[in-house]
Design an enzyme around this catalytic site. Structure first.
Site, PDB file in Angstrom:
ATOM      1  N   HIS A 101       0.849  -1.192   0.000  1.00  0.00           N
ATOM      2  CA  HIS A 101       0.000   0.000   0.000  1.00  0.00           C
ATOM      3  C   HIS A 101       0.882   1.238   0.000  1.00  0.00           C
ATOM      4  CE1 HIS A 101       0.789  -1.464   4.056  1.00  0.00           C
ATOM      5  NE2 HIS A 101       0.890  -0.197   4.399  1.00  0.00           N
ATOM      6  N   HIS A 103       0.983   5.153   1.149  1.00  0.00           N
ATOM      7  CA  HIS A 103       0.368   6.188   1.973  1.00  0.00           C
ATOM      8  C   HIS A 103       0.437   7.518   1.214  1.00  0.00           C
ATOM      9  CE1 HIS A 103       0.792   3.949   5.949  1.00  0.00           C
ATOM     10  NE2 HIS A 103       1.659   3.280   5.195  1.00  0.00           N
TER      11      HIS A 103
HETATM   12  P1  5GP Z   1       2.149   0.200   7.202  1.00  0.00           P
HETATM   13  O1  5GP Z   1       2.661   0.485   8.575  1.00  0.00           O
HETATM   14  O2  5GP Z   1       2.019  -1.286   6.931  1.00  0.00           O
HETATM   15  O3  5GP Z   1       2.891   0.924   6.119  1.00  0.00           O
HETATM   16  O4  5GP Z   1       0.695   0.821   7.166  1.00  0.00           O
HETATM   17  C1  5GP Z   1      -0.458   0.149   7.531  1.00  0.00           C
HETATM   18  C2  5GP Z   1      -1.507   1.197   7.770  1.00  0.00           C
HETATM   19  O5  5GP Z   1      -2.774   0.577   7.768  1.00  0.00           O
HETATM   20  C3  5GP Z   1      -1.348   1.921   9.104  1.00  0.00           C
HETATM   21  O6  5GP Z   1      -1.106   3.301   8.892  1.00  0.00           O
HETATM   22  C4  5GP Z   1      -2.666   1.651   9.819  1.00  0.00           C
HETATM   23  O7  5GP Z   1      -3.154   2.763  10.534  1.00  0.00           O
HETATM   24  C5  5GP Z   1      -3.599   1.249   8.700  1.00  0.00           C
HETATM   25  N1  5GP Z   1      -4.637   0.305   9.083  1.00  0.00           N
HETATM   26  C6  5GP Z   1      -4.460  -0.837   9.818  1.00  0.00           C
HETATM   27  N2  5GP Z   1      -5.633  -1.467   9.965  1.00  0.00           N
HETATM   28  C7  5GP Z   1      -6.569  -0.717   9.313  1.00  0.00           C
HETATM   29  C8  5GP Z   1      -7.985  -0.870   9.125  1.00  0.00           C
HETATM   30  O8  5GP Z   1      -8.620  -1.824   9.572  1.00  0.00           O
HETATM   31  N3  5GP Z   1      -8.600   0.086   8.395  1.00  0.00           N
HETATM   32  C9  5GP Z   1      -7.941   1.165   7.892  1.00  0.00           C
HETATM   33  N4  5GP Z   1      -8.644   2.060   7.191  1.00  0.00           N
HETATM   34  N5  5GP Z   1      -6.605   1.339   8.046  1.00  0.00           N
HETATM   35  C10 5GP Z   1      -5.934   0.405   8.750  1.00  0.00           C
END
Ligand code: 5GP
Ligand code: ZN
Length: 139
Positions: A101, A103
């Protein structure tokens, strides 16, 4: 190409609710549940890939096209002056959801967010040596 128990695959399939921002054949985008700032959005391929080394390069192109559509809307709505496109690979780099993903994080002057602390090379030789080693590994 989805996974049964992956959180983001489940969001894309509508099994878990999300604040959808955008959807097309290849891409789904929704608000991050724990944002840096309001408008913080996650842009996700509908197919399940773990990280940036894993994703089909053509599909990554669809993600970038979607980001170019979504980011101006986020800027307009939030009044941001800039934004990050940020993508974490593996746990050590802060990846917590193992479905790739991107951001989109809106930024304003003086908003206090910091990304990294610069750590200079000991000297220019070390820098050149590092560059040479990395060049030699690229296939
Ligand atoms: P990463 O740290 O893997 O780059 O980002 C994962 C992101 O997914 C985090 O910023 C976290 O807040 C978001 N996230 C985790 N679980 C959920 C969810 O159930 N729904 C939404 N909308 N975001 C989520
Ligand atoms: Zn997935």
């Amino acid at each position: 190409m989805q996974e049964k128990d992956c959180l983001f695959c489940r969001i894309i399939r509508g099994e878990i609710p999300s604040s959808k921002i955008y959807e097309d054949e290849y891409v789904y985008a929704f608000l991050d549940i724990a944002p840096s700032f309001a408008g913080h959005t996650l842009v996700v391929p509908k197919n399940h890939y773990k990280n940036i080394l894993d994703i089909d390069a053509g599909e990554a192109g669809h993600i970038f096209a979607a980001i170019q559509k979504i980011a101006p809307a986020i800027i307009k709505v939030t009044g941001a002056e800039g934004f990050h496109v940020l993508q974490n690979n593996n746990e050590a780099a802060g990846q917590t959801v193992f479905h790739i993903h991107f951001h989109i994080i809106p930024r304003k002057t003086g908003d206090g967010m910091t990304l990294w602390t610069p750590t200079p090379y000991e000297n220019m030789e070390k820098m050149l040596e590092t560059a040479q080693k990395i060049r030699a590994e690229i296939q």
